[in-house]
Motif scaffolding. Structure first.
Motif, PDB file in Angstrom:
ATOM      1  N   ARG A 299      17.877   5.026 -48.016  1.00 40.74           N
ATOM      2  CA  ARG A 299      19.037   5.362 -47.181  1.00 40.74           C
ATOM      3  C   ARG A 299      18.795   4.865 -45.758  1.00 40.74           C
ATOM      4  NH1 ARG A 299      21.392   9.694 -50.000  1.00 40.74           N
ATOM      5  NH2 ARG A 299      20.988   9.320 -52.190  1.00 40.74           N
ATOM      6  N   PRO A 300      19.662   4.022 -45.200  1.00 40.79           N
ATOM      7  CA  PRO A 300      19.417   3.512 -43.844  1.00 40.79           C
ATOM      8  C   PRO A 300      19.674   4.574 -42.779  1.00 40.79           C
ATOM      9  CG  PRO A 300      21.549   2.759 -44.647  1.00 40.79           C
ATOM     10  CD  PRO A 300      20.889   3.481 -45.793  1.00 40.79           C
ATOM     11  N   VAL A 301      18.888   4.513 -41.716  1.00 40.24           N
ATOM     12  CA  VAL A 301      19.136   5.310 -40.523  1.00 40.24           C
ATOM     13  C   VAL A 301      19.142   4.354 -39.338  1.00 40.24           C
ATOM     14  CG1 VAL A 301      18.108   7.408 -41.449  1.00 40.24           C
ATOM     15  CG2 VAL A 301      16.686   5.807 -40.173  1.00 40.24           C
ATOM     16  N   ARG A 302      19.635   4.830 -38.210  1.00 44.05           N
ATOM     17  CA  ARG A 302      19.773   3.952 -37.043  1.00 44.05           C
ATOM     18  C   ARG A 302      19.318   4.700 -35.798  1.00 44.05           C
ATOM     19  NH1 ARG A 302      23.219   2.038 -32.945  1.00 44.05           N
ATOM     20  NH2 ARG A 302      23.701  -0.198 -33.048  1.00 44.05           N
ATOM     21  N   GLY A 303      18.403   4.122 -35.069  1.00 48.47           N
ATOM     22  CA  GLY A 303      17.985   4.690 -33.802  1.00 48.47           C
ATOM     23  C   GLY A 303      18.888   4.234 -32.674  1.00 48.47           C
ATOM     24  N   GLY A 318      23.202   7.049 -41.462  1.00 39.69           N
ATOM     25  CA  GLY A 318      22.095   7.899 -41.885  1.00 39.69           C
ATOM     26  C   GLY A 318      22.523   9.277 -42.343  1.00 39.69           C
ATOM     27  N   ARG A 319      23.827   9.487 -42.460  1.00 40.06           N
ATOM     28  CA  ARG A 319      24.293  10.802 -42.912  1.00 40.06           C
ATOM     29  C   ARG A 319      23.763  11.127 -44.305  1.00 40.06           C
ATOM     30  NH1 ARG A 319      30.665  12.408 -43.906  1.00 40.06           N
ATOM     31  NH2 ARG A 319      30.321  14.554 -44.555  1.00 40.06           N
ATOM     32  N   ALA A 320      23.766  10.127 -45.198  1.00 39.82           N
ATOM     33  CA  ALA A 320      23.253  10.360 -46.556  1.00 39.82           C
ATOM     34  C   ALA A 320      21.764  10.682 -46.532  1.00 39.82           C
ATOM     35  CB  ALA A 320      23.524   9.133 -47.430  1.00 39.82           C
ATOM     36  N   ALA A 321      21.011  10.008 -45.651  1.00 35.87           N
ATOM     37  CA  ALA A 321      19.572  10.265 -45.546  1.00 35.87           C
ATOM     38  C   ALA A 321      19.321  11.686 -45.053  1.00 35.87           C
ATOM     39  CB  ALA A 321      18.925   9.248 -44.612  1.00 35.87           C
ATOM     40  N   ARG A 322      20.122  12.138 -44.089  1.00 39.58           N
ATOM     41  CA  ARG A 322      19.955  13.503 -43.577  1.00 39.58           C
ATOM     42  C   ARG A 322      20.247  14.521 -44.673  1.00 39.58           C
ATOM     43  NH1 ARG A 322      22.607  10.674 -39.320  1.00 39.58           N
ATOM     44  NH2 ARG A 322      21.211  10.384 -37.530  1.00 39.58           N
ATOM     45  N   HIS A 323      21.278  14.252 -45.472  1.00 39.35           N
ATOM     46  CA  HIS A 323      21.604  15.168 -46.556  1.00 39.35           C
ATOM     47  C   HIS A 323      20.503  15.182 -47.600  1.00 39.35           C
ATOM     48  CE1 HIS A 323      26.266  15.400 -45.870  1.00 39.35           C
ATOM     49  NE2 HIS A 323      25.556  15.701 -44.797  1.00 39.35           N
TER      50      HIS A 323
END
Length: 334
Positions: A299-303, A318-323
């Motif tokens: 799942r990609p996230v972005r700084g 990154g919403r999916a990664a947080r979930h």
């Protein structure tokens, strides 16, 4: 001390940050600001310092979605301050990550009389901010770390000096196990798998294999917003000027560190009267192990990037990664 802290899933959340920089006070304001700049620019050309109105509007939508998701998981609470009574370890993948993630909290722990150990995992030799050899860069960053430690008030600065990009997770796991046996921390500040930097994720994996189950771990946002995962916010308004000085101590990294001021600012916009607040996701050692033993499923996230105009994207991407991380944390809660 760890046993008296509730799990993230029974705690309330809060936000925080630094409000005195020149950037807008929230991701929504960033997008609005960019639209005004684009509409007022000559010939309708997009603004040149971070993206056009289309990108900003997309970012605003993403931030609204992320905010809506967070409101269903955690409810807001006011920012607090450190009360003391902990033995603290701060785990920094690179020299400078300790100030980027939790400089104000470190200062408050020191002021409260808590023993604080800052552990810098790698030597930072791969930084390209100066035209010097890797060995010279590592030495520069050691000197910068010493200066920053003085500003933080930290007297126990430990360097594992693993060569950046050339170390093994098992090597770090063994080193951390030995460290925890001697320092016996009750509270650890550390990165997590919710990160774009591979070394930050590898440090999180090593910690997941070595962290004691009954220790509290505060996940720090190293440029990647926690959003819905936030359940602890610390008002560090009184430490703001020293936080800036600790950033400036890392002269080779300061342009990257200044993004941390914006992240603190966005969080502080939700805390009335605060000018600096730091946010964390506090979990038990057992919860941290469960959530960070393996990478998130691609799942990609972005700084946050150099230009503030694209910041809304960092709150939405990154919403999916947080979930996924939240689901792992919830897995052991009955």
């Amino acid at each position: 001390a760890a046993s008296r802290r509730p799990s993230i899933w029974s705690s309330s959340s809060v936000a925080a940050a630094i409000a005195a920089s020149s950037a807008p006070r929230s991701p929504f304001a960033v997008a609005s600001w960019s639209r005004r700049r684009c509409s007022s620019s000559r010939l309708g050309a997009p603004a040149t310092d971070g993206g056009g109105a289309g990108a900003a509007m997309a970012g605003t939508t993403a931030v609204r979605q992320a905010t809506a998701a967070s409101s269903t998981r955690l409810s807001p609470a006011p920012a607090a301050t450190v009360v003391g009574g902990d033995r603290v370890v701060v785990l920094a993948p690179h020299p400078d990550d300790e100030v980027l993630g939790c400089a104000g909290a470190i200062m408050q722990h020191v002021e409260a009389g808590d023993p604080v150990t800052v552990v810098q995992v790698t030597d930072g030799r791969r930084s390209r901010s100066r035209d010097v050899s890797p060995e010279e860069m590592a030495e520069i960053r050691r000197r910068e770390a010493d200066d920053a430690a003085q500003i933080l008030g930290v007297t126990d600065l430990r360097r594992l000096d693993l060569p950046e990009g050339e170390w093994d997770v098992h090597e770090l796991e063994a080193a951390l196990s030995a460290l925890f046996a001697t320092t016996m921390p009750t509270l650890i500040y550390a990165p997590s798998m919710l990160d774009f930097h591979p070394e930050h994720c590898r440090v999180a994996a090593a910690l997941a294999r070595s962290v004691p189950a009954d220790v509290a771990v505060r996940i720090v946002p190293l440029q990647v917003p926690l959003v819905s995962l936030t359940n602890r916010r610390i008002d560090v308004s009184a430490q703001r000027s020293r936080i800036v000085r600790s950033f400036e101590a890392y002269a080779t990294q300061v342009s990257s560190l200044l993004r941390g001021l914006r992240l603190r600012q966005y969080a502080a916009a939700r805390c009335r009267g605060a000018t600096a607040v730091e946010e964390f996701c506090e979990v038990s050692g057992d919860e941290f192990r469960r959530a960070n033993a393996e990478p998130l499923a691609g799942r990609p996230v972005r700084g946050l990037r150099f230009r503030a105009l694209s910041d809304p994207l960092s709150f939405g991407v990154g919403r999916a990664a947080r979930h996924e991380l939240a689901d792992r944390l919830r897995a052991g809660v009955v």
